[in-house]
Structures are given as structure tokens and as C-alpha cells.
Design an enzyme around this catalytic site. Structure first.
Site, PDB file in Angstrom:
ATOM      1  N   ARG A 112       0.789  -1.243   0.000  1.00 51.31           N
ATOM      2  CA  ARG A 112       0.000   0.000   0.000  1.00 51.31           C
ATOM      3  C   ARG A 112       0.820   1.293   0.000  1.00 51.31           C
ATOM      4  O   ARG A 112       0.229   2.368   0.017  1.00 51.31           O
ATOM      5  CB  ARG A 112      -0.998   0.041   1.167  1.00 51.31           C
ATOM      6  CG  ARG A 112      -2.027  -1.045   1.107  1.00 51.31           C
ATOM      7  CD  ARG A 112      -3.236  -0.759   1.949  1.00 51.31           C
ATOM      8  NE  ARG A 112      -2.943  -0.543   3.347  1.00 51.31           N
ATOM      9  CZ  ARG A 112      -3.862  -0.244   4.252  1.00 51.31           C
ATOM     10  NH1 ARG A 112      -5.116  -0.124   3.908  1.00 51.31           N
ATOM     11  NH2 ARG A 112      -3.530  -0.075   5.505  1.00 51.31           N
ATOM     12  N   ASP A 113       2.123   1.204  -0.035  1.00 51.07           N
ATOM     13  CA  ASP A 113       2.922   2.439  -0.105  1.00 51.07           C
ATOM     14  C   ASP A 113       4.225   2.185  -0.864  1.00 51.07           C
ATOM     15  O   ASP A 113       5.289   2.655  -0.460  1.00 51.07           O
ATOM     16  CB  ASP A 113       3.201   2.988   1.293  1.00 51.07           C
ATOM     17  CG  ASP A 113       3.608   4.469   1.265  1.00 51.07           C
ATOM     18  OD1 ASP A 113       3.284   5.166   0.278  1.00 51.07           O
ATOM     19  OD2 ASP A 113       4.244   4.928   2.231  1.00 51.07           O
ATOM     20  N   LEU A 114       4.129   1.449  -1.978  1.00 52.29           N
ATOM     21  CA  LEU A 114       5.322   1.247  -2.804  1.00 52.29           C
ATOM     22  C   LEU A 114       5.710   2.570  -3.434  1.00 52.29           C
ATOM     23  O   LEU A 114       4.881   3.252  -4.034  1.00 52.29           O
ATOM     24  CB  LEU A 114       5.057   0.222  -3.909  1.00 52.29           C
ATOM     25  CG  LEU A 114       5.066  -1.235  -3.511  1.00 52.29           C
ATOM     26  CD1 LEU A 114       4.840  -2.103  -4.737  1.00 52.29           C
ATOM     27  CD2 LEU A 114       6.359  -1.626  -2.827  1.00 52.29           C
ATOM     28  N   THR A 125       1.100   7.276  -0.310  1.00 50.71           N
ATOM     29  CA  THR A 125       1.716   8.436  -0.958  1.00 50.71           C
ATOM     30  C   THR A 125       0.962   8.723  -2.247  1.00 50.71           C
ATOM     31  O   THR A 125       0.965   7.888  -3.154  1.00 50.71           O
ATOM     32  CB  THR A 125       3.201   8.148  -1.242  1.00 50.71           C
ATOM     33  OG1 THR A 125       3.832   7.767  -0.010  1.00 50.71           O
ATOM     34  CG2 THR A 125       3.898   9.357  -1.841  1.00 50.71           C
TER      35      THR A 125
END
Length: 171
Positions: A7-9, A47
Site C-alpha cells: 500500500r505504499d510502494l 503516498t
């Protein structure tokens, strides 16, 4: 394979180890694919520049959500820019939901056509149009690489090497 969606690569969450292997870091907002919903507060987190449309919409996320984020990373690596830029977070999120990304080859003509197609499939707005899992994506990437590898291994071609600047951030 472990049933986890990161969920935040983003580039700052991918590190290169001493052997040159990419390692994903910061699983602080990772989510089990066996669990329904987004967060306990039912809010979108991550992000915005790398966030898939369904994540910013507080929709169901699955491995295809991380594939979208990986597509953004690949796009940025090959073009030197993000596919969606704006002045505010809301504008960036809206662009992820509504705008089609520019073909990476329009920015960098050296990108192979097949690789450009792979990236654009990663960036499909509808997650059911993306690769269903990273194994499928890997097969597609290897298929793009294979013709180049075969040319390099032919007896009449010359081998060359490119050296890129790299900053060692390890301890």
C-alpha cells in the site's frame, strides 16, 4: 505470495542490498489480502503520487493495487518523471482516477515498445485490466527482455556495458 499488499510502494521504500537485490521496506501500512476494508478508520493512506485509484477511493485493494504503484515506479525510472503531477494532493489523486498516462515512449524514445505496453497495463485505472499478480507481470517483463537477450547472445553482435552513477546508502 505471502498475501500482503504493501500500500505504499515508492522509490524511497525500495532499497538495494549488497548483492544488488531490490528489497521492499516499510510495511507500516501493509494490509492482508484476507482482510476486508482499508483501515480501521476507513481512510485512504499512502503516498498520493504512487497511489492506485482504488486506494485513494477507500476501495478494495489487492495485489493489483501494488502493481499499479510498481508501474508508477517503472514509469519514473524510465522517463525521469512521474506520470501525474499537480500542485495539490487532491489534484494528483484526481489525475490518478481520471487521466490516462502519457506513453513513456513519448518522453523517452529509447524505451522498447513492449516495455512501454507493460508499464501502461500496470497503470490501468480499472484494476481488473492490470496484471492479476506479480508472477504474470514478471512473465511479461521477461518476454520483453528475451528478444534483447537473444540478440546479445548471437555470434555477430558485440557486448557492451553501461555504468550508471550509484550512491551507496548502506551503513
Amino acid at each position: 505470495a505471502l498475501g500482503i499488499v504493501h500500500r505504499d510502494l515508492k522509490p524511497s521504500n525500495v532499497m538495494i542490498d549488497c548483492d544488488g537485490n531490490a528489497r521492499i521496506m516499510d510495511f507500516g501500512i501493509a494490509h492482508s489480502i484476507d482482510t476486508k476494508g482499508t483501515t480501521e478508520l476507513d481512510i485512504a493512506i499512502g503516498t498520493p503520487e504512487y497511489m492506485p485509484p482504488e486506494q485513494s477511493d477507500s476501495g478494495e485493494i489487492d495485489p493489483r493495487s501494488d502493481i499499479y504503484s510498481l508501474g508508477i515506479i517503472l514509469y519514473e525510472m524510465l522517463t525521469g518523471r512521474l506520470p501525474f503531477k499537480a500542485d495539490t494532493t487532491i489534484e494528483i489523486i484526481l489525475k490518478h482516477r481520471t487521466e490516462k498516462p502519457r506513453d513513456p515512449r513519448d518522453i523517452n524514445a529509447h524505451i522498447p515498445e513492449g516495455l512501454s505496453r507493460v508499464i501502461l497495463k500496470c497503470l490501468e485505472k480499472e484494476k481488473n485490466r492490470r496484471w492479476s499478480d506479480v508472477r504474470e507481470l514478471l512473465v511479461a517483463l521477461r518476454a520483453v527482455e528475451k528478444p534483447e537477450t537473444e540478440r546479445m547472445n548471437s555470434t555477430d553482435s558485440k557486448t557492451s556495458i553501461a555504468v550508471l552513477p550509484f550512491k551507496n546508502m548502506s551503513a
